[in-house]
Structure formats: structure tokens, C-alpha cells
Enzyme design. Sequence first.
Site, PDB file in Angstrom:
ATOM      1  N   ASP A 190      34.910  36.124  38.438  1.00  0.00           N
ATOM      2  CA  ASP A 190      36.043  36.989  38.066  1.00  0.00           C
ATOM      3  C   ASP A 190      36.515  36.781  36.633  1.00  0.00           C
ATOM      4  O   ASP A 190      37.700  36.946  36.319  1.00  0.00           O
ATOM      5  CB  ASP A 190      37.229  36.776  39.030  1.00  0.00           C
ATOM      6  CG  ASP A 190      36.847  37.053  40.462  1.00  0.00           C
ATOM      7  OD1 ASP A 190      35.995  37.934  40.686  1.00  0.00           O
ATOM      8  OD2 ASP A 190      37.407  36.396  41.357  1.00  0.00           O
ATOM      9  N   LYS A 205      33.597  39.990  33.853  1.00  0.00           N
ATOM     10  CA  LYS A 205      32.216  40.381  33.537  1.00  0.00           C
ATOM     11  C   LYS A 205      32.059  41.895  33.552  1.00  0.00           C
ATOM     12  O   LYS A 205      31.411  42.469  32.684  1.00  0.00           O
ATOM     13  CB  LYS A 205      31.240  39.743  34.543  1.00  0.00           C
ATOM     14  CG  LYS A 205      31.228  38.230  34.500  1.00  0.00           C
ATOM     15  CD  LYS A 205      30.298  37.649  35.573  1.00  0.00           C
ATOM     16  CE  LYS A 205      30.747  37.911  36.987  1.00  0.00           C
ATOM     17  NZ  LYS A 205      31.991  37.234  37.377  1.00  0.00           N
ATOM     18  N   GLN A 259      29.323  36.400  40.163  1.00  0.00           N
ATOM     19  CA  GLN A 259      29.937  35.071  40.355  1.00  0.00           C
ATOM     20  C   GLN A 259      29.956  34.327  39.002  1.00  0.00           C
ATOM     21  O   GLN A 259      29.938  34.971  37.966  1.00  0.00           O
ATOM     22  CB  GLN A 259      29.190  34.267  41.439  1.00  0.00           C
ATOM     23  CG  GLN A 259      29.347  34.832  42.846  1.00  0.00           C
ATOM     24  CD  GLN A 259      28.394  35.975  43.174  1.00  0.00           C
ATOM     25  OE1 GLN A 259      27.221  35.889  42.927  1.00  0.00           O
ATOM     26  NE2 GLN A 259      28.916  37.052  43.732  1.00  0.00           N
TER      27      GLN A 259
HETATM   28  P1  GDP Z   1      34.427  40.111  37.266  1.00  0.00           P
HETATM   29  O1  GDP Z   1      34.146  39.816  38.697  1.00  0.00           O
HETATM   30  O2  GDP Z   1      34.002  39.002  36.359  1.00  0.00           O
HETATM   31  O3  GDP Z   1      33.885  41.445  36.824  1.00  0.00           O
HETATM   32  O4  GDP Z   1      36.016  40.192  37.126  1.00  0.00           O
HETATM   33  P2  GDP Z   1      37.023  40.963  38.123  1.00  0.00           P
HETATM   34  O5  GDP Z   1      36.915  42.420  37.878  1.00  0.00           O
HETATM   35  O6  GDP Z   1      36.858  40.481  39.503  1.00  0.00           O
HETATM   36  O7  GDP Z   1      38.405  40.374  37.614  1.00  0.00           O
HETATM   37  C1  GDP Z   1      38.795  40.475  36.290  1.00  0.00           C
HETATM   38  C2  GDP Z   1      40.121  41.201  36.239  1.00  0.00           C
HETATM   39  O8  GDP Z   1      40.631  41.113  34.934  1.00  0.00           O
HETATM   40  C3  GDP Z   1      40.009  42.695  36.523  1.00  0.00           C
HETATM   41  O9  GDP Z   1      41.169  43.120  37.164  1.00  0.00           O
HETATM   42  C4  GDP Z   1      39.911  43.320  35.125  1.00  0.00           C
HETATM   43  O10 GDP Z   1      40.377  44.659  35.077  1.00  0.00           O
HETATM   44  C5  GDP Z   1      40.823  42.412  34.366  1.00  0.00           C
HETATM   45  N1  GDP Z   1      40.569  42.252  32.941  1.00  0.00           N
HETATM   46  C6  GDP Z   1      39.399  42.027  32.304  1.00  0.00           C
HETATM   47  N2  GDP Z   1      39.627  41.759  31.000  1.00  0.00           N
HETATM   48  C7  GDP Z   1      40.973  41.829  30.828  1.00  0.00           C
HETATM   49  C8  GDP Z   1      41.841  41.586  29.728  1.00  0.00           C
HETATM   50  O11 GDP Z   1      41.417  41.255  28.628  1.00  0.00           O
HETATM   51  N3  GDP Z   1      43.177  41.722  29.960  1.00  0.00           N
HETATM   52  C9  GDP Z   1      43.682  42.095  31.155  1.00  0.00           C
HETATM   53  N4  GDP Z   1      44.989  42.228  31.283  1.00  0.00           N
HETATM   54  N5  GDP Z   1      42.897  42.293  32.223  1.00  0.00           N
HETATM   55  C10 GDP Z   1      41.559  42.142  32.054  1.00  0.00           C
HETATM   56  P1  IMO Z   2      32.350  38.118  40.953  1.00  0.00           P
HETATM   57  O1  IMO Z   2      30.955  38.642  40.678  1.00  0.00           O
HETATM   58  C1  IMO Z   2      34.809  34.926  42.542  1.00  0.00           C
HETATM   59  C2  IMO Z   2      33.278  32.685  45.957  1.00  0.00           C
HETATM   60  C3  IMO Z   2      34.012  32.800  47.285  1.00  0.00           C
HETATM   61  C4  IMO Z   2      33.769  31.403  47.832  1.00  0.00           C
HETATM   62  C5  IMO Z   2      32.346  31.098  47.370  1.00  0.00           C
HETATM   63  C6  IMO Z   2      31.276  31.390  48.425  1.00  0.00           C
HETATM   64  O2  IMO Z   2      33.340  39.180  41.238  1.00  0.00           O
HETATM   65  O3  IMO Z   2      32.766  37.139  39.912  1.00  0.00           O
HETATM   66  P2  IMO Z   2      30.212  33.652  49.329  1.00  0.00           P
HETATM   67  O4  IMO Z   2      30.846  34.830  50.006  1.00  0.00           O
HETATM   68  O5  IMO Z   2      29.485  33.998  48.083  1.00  0.00           O
HETATM   69  O6  IMO Z   2      29.379  32.820  50.258  1.00  0.00           O
HETATM   70  O7  IMO Z   2      31.466  32.710  48.927  1.00  0.00           O
HETATM   71  O8  IMO Z   2      32.121  31.925  46.230  1.00  0.00           O
HETATM   72  N1  IMO Z   2      32.834  33.968  45.368  1.00  0.00           N
HETATM   73  C7  IMO Z   2      33.413  34.523  44.293  1.00  0.00           C
HETATM   74  N2  IMO Z   2      34.502  34.160  43.583  1.00  0.00           N
HETATM   75  N3  IMO Z   2      34.103  36.005  42.150  1.00  0.00           N
HETATM   76  C8  IMO Z   2      32.989  36.367  42.824  1.00  0.00           C
HETATM   77  O9  IMO Z   2      32.174  37.349  42.371  1.00  0.00           O
HETATM   78  C9  IMO Z   2      32.625  35.645  43.973  1.00  0.00           C
HETATM   79  N4  IMO Z   2      31.621  35.747  44.879  1.00  0.00           N
HETATM   80  C10 IMO Z   2      31.764  34.713  45.704  1.00  0.00           C
HETATM   81  O10 IMO Z   2      35.375  33.073  47.094  1.00  0.00           O
HETATM   82  O11 IMO Z   2      34.609  30.483  47.192  1.00  0.00           O
HETATM   83 MG    MG Z   3      35.151  39.751  40.497  1.00  0.00          MG
END
Ligand code: GDP
Ligand code: IMO
Ligand code: MG
Length: 422
Positions: free
Chosen positions: A13, A16, A223
Site C-alpha cells: 500500500d 504503487k 504487496q
Molecule cells: P498500493 O497498493 O501500493 O497501490 O496503494 P493503495 O492504493 O492500497 O494505497 C495507497 C493510498 O494512498 C491510496 O488511497 C492512494 O490514492 C493514496 N495516495 C497515493 N499517493 C498519494 C499521495 O501522494 N497523497 C495522498 N494524499 N494520497 C496518496
Molecule cells: P497491495 O498490492 C498490504 C498482507 C495481509 C497480511 C499478509 C498476508 O495493495 O500493496 P495474504 O492475503 O496475502 O495471504 O495476506 O499480507 N497483504 C497486503 N498488505 N497491501 C497488499 O497489497 C497486501 N496483500 C497482502 O494484510 O498481513
Molecule cells: Mg494496496
Amino acid sequence: MANTILVGAQWGDEGKGKIIDVLTEEADVIVRSQGGNNAGHTVFVGRQKYVLHLVPSGILHKGKQCVIGNGVVVDPVSLVEEIEGLRKLGVRVSKNLFLSETAHIVLPYHRELDAQREVLKGRNKIGTTKRGIGPAYGDKAARVGLRVLDLVNPDRFAEKLKLRLKENNEVLKALGGKALSYKQVHESYRAAGDYLKPFVTNTVVLLHQACQQGRSLLFEGAQGTFLDIDHGTYPYVTSSNTTAGGACTGSGVPPHRIDRVVGVMKAYTTRVGEGPLPTENAEIADLLHGMGREFGATTGRPRRCGWFDSVATRHAAMVNGIDELAVTNIDGLDSLETIKIAIGYRCGGKRYDYFPSDVEILSHCEPIYAEFPGWKTPTSSIKEFKKLPPPCREYLKALADLTGARLSIASVGPARDQTIFL
Ligand code: GDP
Ligand code: IMO
Ligand code: MG
């Protein structure tokens, strides 16, 4: 653009999805090579929010090819729902999406086993997304998995499913779960198989040809480094190689074709699920949750939050060979008086300047912090690096120096135009 692997440098998270979206502009083919629908990648296009789970985020750009590679575990029913959801929002998903015929599929017994094993672990649970990821990769390694090429072959699928369901139903019953109906599973998976058939191809050959034609590849990591099955905080990890090497094995693109690795990290740290998080801090968690931020994109769970951990990101730079850094969510720290960065750990009288492999040790580590003055200025509409407040630039410079890679992108908001290139 060079062939690029983009990885998460923390616990997932990191943002990416957003960074992939901005880098897609210069890429031709966007490739997912590991993980499954445990991923949740958020991308904003204008005011429209998209959360991608299995489909590469590049799908939101016209004229790009998107590949779900052999290393991904695919829940076919969930992939159909995702494609349908995207189409409803007006996104074209047709000849621009390719699904590897050798990707393993996630079956309902994987999801059930995932849930049952978590219950059995009790307070030692991993906190998985319950998408069946661990059991699906387990079957792959045990050589009893079903693949996409089985799914799209009706006779073979029926035969293999029957056998696998028989065994897994016994296991499920022994664990206190419910047996699954062959008829129901068969029906829903065959329907998904028919729907997905036009996307299925030999993606290794497709990617090889793309390389030969000089088209540029962008690997969308899912991840993050510390969820890697080998390099993460085992057993509190996911079941795939989330680090850069996974992009090659999970796609069939050889290592010498890779030109650069971009590591994405937040300006602070978050983690969903259980396991050690040395810099976890209630103050920063309250601040971010109070702003309505840091709730999981896949499960909606509040993310645990902490200060930036440079011991961890330095390790990530080493394991992935990170050349460039994209730092996101800088704006999340806009209101703070003082900001901390962990520069080392202390555990049982010993100082650690590297990331300990043993989670027992890691969970007892106390971070050693360096303090930085906050900038107390909104950054979300700033477009140039030199316009960022000086303390913010100092902070970012420290993140990059301590991590050991060059800062190339600074993100100050979720939208495409809230991206500063250096
Ligand atoms: P990912 O799994 O790595 O793609 O990340 P996620 O989408 O799960 O979580 C990242 C969160 O941060 C999302 O809600 C994005 O919209 C948000 N986000 C990404 N870059 C920025 C930033 O620079 N500022 C803010 N406020 N939000 C961001
Ligand atoms: P993105 O691509 C954050 C975490 C789960 C748990 C561990 C194992 O959005 O960054 P799983 O279901 O994979 O067996 O869970 O990994 N986890 C993530 N945490 N972002 C993710 O994906 C995740 N995918 C799995 O919360 O701790
Ligand atoms: Mg994510």
C-alpha cells in the site's frame, strides 16, 4: 522508456497504483507477475476512483497492453467481476488484456482453507486478506494446483477439480469447515473460464516479442518487500516473491532485460495485518485515520501506521536493487511540528543498523530516531520540487540518503497531477 520493475519498499500500500499510473504514460506493456486479488491498487483519473486487484493499473490508459503473468494466482470469478466493474465505468477491456495460460487459479477451497487456518492460529493469526492466496501458492509448490490452461479445457477441468475437491473437502471437514459442492464450484468456474478464454495466451512469448520489438515493459509489483515470502517478516508475509526477482520468474522475462528498479515508499510507514512494525505509533495513526486516510483498499481494515523506517527501506534497496525512489503521501505529514525517522534499532543491549531476519528479535526492537522539523504548510498543490518548503526538501533528502537510492518522484496527493518529477 527502459524496462522497469516497480516494487513496494515497505509493507504494501505504498501508492504503487498511483505511481504505476503516472509511469504508464511512457510504457507499452504493463505486467503483473505475482500476488493475486489480495492486492488493492488505487488510481484516480480525474475524480473517478478505481481500485485494481488483478488487472494491471495500465488498463486505465488507452493503447497499452496489460499482462497478468504466470506468477500471479488468479481467482477467475473475481477477475470476471473486476473486468465487468471496469467496463461499467467505461474502461475498455478486450484485446488490451492478456492472461497467462500457466498462471495458477485460486479455488473456493483455497479461500476456505485460508479462513480456517487463520481461525486455528488464534492470536498468532497472520491477518490475511482471506483471498486464498497462501493455499493457492501452497498447491502450486506441492504440484497439485490447477492452472488457467486447465480452466479453459472443460474435460480436463472437470476431472482435476473432482479429484482436488475430494481431498480438500476432507481437509476442510477435519478443520471444522464445510465441504464444498462440486456442482456449484464447477458451474461458476466453467462460466468464468468461458468468459476469460479470449484473454488467455502464452504471455512468455508475447513479452519476449515485445522486448524484441523494443517495446518497454513496466512491472507492477503487488504487496511490498517486507511481505515477501523469502525476504519479509516471515511468517507474517504473503506467499509470493514481492521483491524485484519475482518480476522475472513471474513473467518469463530474463533478468538481463531489466534496466531499472523503482522503489515506492510512503513518507511514513503503514501495515495491514499482523506482524512486527517497529516504528508503529498511535499519534501518527490517529492523525492519518482522522483525515480519513489509511484504510485498506481490499479489506477496508484500518492500516497500522508509524514513522518512516530507514532501516527497513535500506534493506529494501539492497534486496531489490532499487535505483530510484518514488515517495508518496508526503502531504500526510503537512501538519506535524516534528517528524521522526528510525535510523537504527536497539534490542537487548545490541544496536542493529540492519533489518533483523528473526521476527522474535524484530518484535522487541526499539527504534532509534532522528528528528526533523515539520514544514506545517500544505503541499498538495505544489508542482515543482524547488517550491516545496525547505524542511520538506530536507526531509525527503534524508529519506533518500538513508535509504540509499536517488529520489525521482515525490507525490503530494492521489491525483495524476499531484506528482513532482525530479
Ligand atoms: P498500493 O497498493 O501500493 O497501490 O496503494 P493503495 O492504493 O492500497 O494505497 C495507497 C493510498 O494512498 C491510496 O488511497 C492512494 O490514492 C493514496 N495516495 C497515493 N499517493 C498519494 C499521495 O501522494 N497523497 C495522498 N494524499 N494520497 C496518496
Ligand atoms: P497491495 O498490492 C498490504 C498482507 C495481509 C497480511 C499478509 C498476508 O495493495 O500493496 P495474504 O492475503 O496475502 O495471504 O495476506 O499480507 N497483504 C497486503 N498488505 N497491501 C497488499 O497489497 C497486501 N496483500 C497482502 O494484510 O498481513
Ligand atoms: Mg494496496
